[in-house]
Design an enzyme around this catalytic site. Sequence first.
Site, PDB file in Angstrom:
ATOM      1  N   GLU A 175      41.978  42.494  10.655  1.00  0.00           N
ATOM      2  CA  GLU A 175      43.371  42.911  10.822  1.00  0.00           C
ATOM      3  C   GLU A 175      44.319  41.773  10.448  1.00  0.00           C
ATOM      4  O   GLU A 175      45.333  41.979   9.776  1.00  0.00           O
ATOM      5  CB  GLU A 175      43.601  43.333  12.271  1.00  0.00           C
TER       6      GLU A 175
ATOM      7  N   ASP B 117      54.759  43.155  16.851  1.00  0.00           N
ATOM      8  CA  ASP B 117      54.860  43.572  18.243  1.00  0.00           C
ATOM      9  C   ASP B 117      55.336  42.503  19.222  1.00  0.00           C
ATOM     10  O   ASP B 117      56.252  42.732  19.996  1.00  0.00           O
ATOM     11  CB  ASP B 117      53.509  44.106  18.721  1.00  0.00           C
TER      12      ASP B 117
END
Length: 422
Positions: free
Chosen positions: A389, A165
């Site tokens: 994550e 991202d």
Amino acid sequence: MMRDMTWADGFDEQAREILRRNDRGGYTIPTSGLYPYQWNWDSAFAALGFAQFDLDRAWCEIETLFTGQWTNGMVPHILFHAPDEGYFPSHEVWQGTGPIPSSGISQPPVAATMARLIYERDPEIGAARMEMLFDKMVAWHRWFMAWRLDRGAVCVTHPWEAGRDNAPDWDVAMAAITPDGVGEYKRRDTSHVDSSMRPTKYDYDRYIWLVQRGARLGWDEAAMLDGTPFRVADPTMTFTLLRAMRDLAVMGAALGRDTGEIEGWIKVLEAGAATLWNDDLGCYDSRDVRSGTWAGAVSNASFLCWYAGIDRPEMRDLYRDVLAQVKYGVPSLPPSDDRFDGKRYWRGPVWGVMNLMIALGLADMGLTDEAEALRASTADLVAQQGFAEYFDPRDGGPAGGSSFTWTAAIWLGWASPNAQGV
């Protein structure tokens, strides 16, 4: 790290429990709260994890992903199967035009590669499931070839499309955007995760501006391409699509399908990958199409070249240099880069899924010792820090969401000492 092999059994069960807990019936969410929907490449990795103990459920994961495919072939990066009023940006913001409420962009096409790995666990069952998926995967790949190429390299039209991202790769293109008219909005991610680990408001304003532009244009690819402020030729997309094409061709041949079109695409992408070589950096790099500017980033995506079946001696030397700078895995950016931030999303952290793909490529190149070392490093990281994550590559500190689907999945399918291999 030496342990009695039975230690892995407990981690295997924890990983299976995470997949079950994040299962929403035919699809998994990445983690509760932070990501409440089905994400594209997350689902493909989840399928690999399910395949270790429930082959039917693994195929269902991929099949559910393709229920959201648009008529133009695109498979969205988010499918909003069930409402969640707290999530932003919602379907009402995206205004996707597919059969299921969705975003308007895609994500790295790893589904065909994960499908091949699952297929090879039981080719008889796999043939029947792939028969139903094959044409859909071809259509998705055809969409990339029609709308995302620049000189044969695959471009992204939004940072989220690359999956990485807020990587430095997008800084030049993002700086060219003036996010006028974005308005007020409330992010959900920073209510679940420390804001120091997430993209900044500067970045997020530009993310939303690009979403609003796409929605305003009805996600018409030709209209969006005309005058787009954001188009970056990306190693992640180029290398994952090239690998996916190779895997789809293998499965197509096994099914008795004509793979001539796919073989032609492979040649185009191989030539395109060469346009991502930055001579000054001595590495595969992202290229801003509008300005011609290089990102100057030795990212973990750079090392997906081997995953795509492409090798250069310089990359092997660079790989060893990057690994010498960290304790765990392949960082999204090395500490020697001034832009490095060990815990901020894609500007330094290490990700298990990227390690998996890099290791698959290393093994394909015959670098089996390096592939095994990366697997063992990832296994130690998860064993010490849990199923986060992502992680700080210097000390392994966990970051982002917890009880994360794709970390549990790659543990079961690859990192665990009990994994049957990929």
